[in-house]
Motif scaffolding. Structure first.
Motif, PDB file in Angstrom:
ATOM      1  N   MET A   1       0.849  -1.182   0.000  1.00  0.00           N
ATOM      2  CA  MET A   1       0.000   0.000   0.000  1.00  0.00           C
ATOM      3  C   MET A   1       0.885   1.232   0.000  1.00  0.00           C
ATOM      4  O   MET A   1       1.999   1.210   0.552  1.00  0.00           O
ATOM      5  N   ASP A   2       0.403   2.323  -0.599  1.00  0.00           N
ATOM      6  CA  ASP A   2       1.172   3.558  -0.530  1.00  0.00           C
ATOM      7  C   ASP A   2       0.795   4.340   0.729  1.00  0.00           C
ATOM      8  O   ASP A   2      -0.006   3.860   1.551  1.00  0.00           O
ATOM      9  N   ALA A   3       1.366   5.517   0.897  1.00  0.00           N
ATOM     10  CA  ALA A   3       1.156   6.293   2.120  1.00  0.00           C
ATOM     11  C   ALA A   3      -0.299   6.693   2.311  1.00  0.00           C
ATOM     12  O   ALA A   3      -0.749   6.922   3.442  1.00  0.00           O
ATOM     13  N   GLU A   4      -1.068   6.775   1.212  1.00  0.00           N
ATOM     14  CA  GLU A   4      -2.479   7.145   1.285  1.00  0.00           C
ATOM     15  C   GLU A   4      -3.393   5.927   1.414  1.00  0.00           C
ATOM     16  O   GLU A   4      -4.613   6.066   1.393  1.00  0.00           O
ATOM     17  N   GLY A   5      -2.811   4.748   1.515  1.00  0.00           N
ATOM     18  CA  GLY A   5      -3.608   3.540   1.672  1.00  0.00           C
ATOM     19  C   GLY A   5      -4.102   2.939   0.375  1.00  0.00           C
ATOM     20  O   GLY A   5      -4.952   2.043   0.385  1.00  0.00           O
ATOM     21  N   ARG A   6      -3.574   3.399  -0.753  1.00  0.00           N
ATOM     22  CA  ARG A   6      -3.963   2.843  -2.043  1.00  0.00           C
ATOM     23  C   ARG A   6      -3.107   1.622  -2.365  1.00  0.00           C
ATOM     24  O   ARG A   6      -1.927   1.578  -2.027  1.00  0.00           O
ATOM     25  N   ILE A   7      -3.707   0.657  -3.034  1.00  0.00           N
ATOM     26  CA  ILE A   7      -2.984  -0.559  -3.399  1.00  0.00           C
ATOM     27  C   ILE A   7      -1.957  -0.244  -4.478  1.00  0.00           C
ATOM     28  O   ILE A   7      -2.263   0.402  -5.474  1.00  0.00           O
TER      29      ILE A   7
END
Length: 325
Positions: free
Chosen positions: A130-136
């Protein structure tokens, strides 16, 4: 001279996990604290190899993580060589490769280790990223081909997303959809080296990571060799790790030459027939990049100059690359 520091009095209790995380740092001061804190909470023994950081990364780790074994290299040896340095001293049966800008939650660490210990046919396993924004983030991939090279390297603003998706092929689409939508373990070609677990014995039998790759493509090379050795590569989307990205450098003039040199090395070894076309494609892409950078120079001179310099170096690599690397 390489300097090593270790204080086993502060070695964390493993609570049965008994795995070693190898973390390679290079000017990672702004990212490494959450990474090592998470590994400590998970009860994972961490071994850091610092590749000649100049931002105080080593001093920060020494001050805040006295239980971490650390090697301070006087020069940047590259990612693969640094991993192999740490691997020589590993005495656990499982190695976790964790980037300094990656946060590995305790349940994820346990799930990766448990998967390897309960599935003897699996040699490499990695979580959903996941990235820092919670996106896969896409962390599982099919092996590189000329078609995928053309679709990805001529992507971005040059080719619409819908066209790139069409060009990338069914196998790649299926793998990417698995990263985003599937919640069961999926066998894949290769996994991002930002966070994965490997059997120590397998990694040693393969000779460690291939040090011919300074950075980039060593993870794809590892998984390809694991498959050829009879070990399965598994993507585990039921658990996740957070990959922030950019822990070492965002300078394209430094990063892109390493990326394209490694790309061409991979093609020269494993895609012999398409290697000449790959070189031509890289050269064409670099020339387009130089042209676009020059056009943008009046509006954003600093970034445009850096990109033009990066593409010029990539062009030189494509022109001078040997037939076999």
């Amino acid at each position: 001279m390489t300097i090593e520091r270790r204080d086993d009095r502060h070695r964390p209790a493993t609570d049965g996990l008994d795995a070693t995380a190898i973390v390679v740092t290079y000017n990672s001061r702004d990212h490494v604290t959450p990474c090592l804190a998470a590994l400590t909470r998970a009860g994972v023994l961490a071994r850091v190899v610092d590749n000649a950081s100049t931002d105080g990364t080593g001093a920060l780790i020494a001050a805040h993580f006295p239980g971490v074994s650390m090697v301070l290299n006087p020069v940047n040896m590259g990612f693969a060589a640094a991993v192999n340095q740490a691997l020589s001293a590993v005495d656990t049966d499982i190695v976790l490769l964790v980037n300094p800008d990656c946060v590995l939650p305790e349940p994820t660490a346990h799930a990766l280790v448990h998967t390897l210990r309960t599935h003897p046919d699996v040699g490499v396993v990695g979580p959903r990223l996941m990235d820092a924004e919670g996106r896969i983030a896409i962390s599982a991939h099919p092996f590189e081909s000329l078609t995928s090279l053309l679709a990805s390297r001529f992507g971005g603003g040059l080719v619409p997303v819908s066209v790139r998706r069409l060009l990338c092929g069914e196998n790649r689409r299926r793998t990417y959809d698995a990263c985003r939508q599937v919640d069961t373990p999926v066998t894949v070609d290769w996994l991002s080296g930002a966070c994965l677990a490997v059997r120590t014995e397998l990694l040693r039998q393969l000779g460690g990571l291939d040090e011919q790759y300074f950075m980039y493509y060593e993870d794809e090379e590892l998984c390809l060799r694991a498959w050829r050795h009879g070990a399965r590569v598994l993507h585990l989307p039921t658990v996740h790790a957070t990959h922030l990205g950019g822990a070492s450098s965002n300078d394209p003039a430094w990063l892109w030459p390493h990326l394209y040199r490694s790309l061409l090395r991979f093609f020269s070894r494993h895609r012999h027939r398409s290697y000449p076309a790959a070189r031509a494609a890289v050269l064409l892409r670099s020339l387009i990049g130089i042209g676009l950078s020059l056009v943008r120079m009046p509006w954003n001179s600093g970034i445009a100059r850096s990109r033009a310099c990066a593409w010029a170096r990539v062009a030189r690599i494509a022109l001078t690359a040997s037939v076999r690397q």
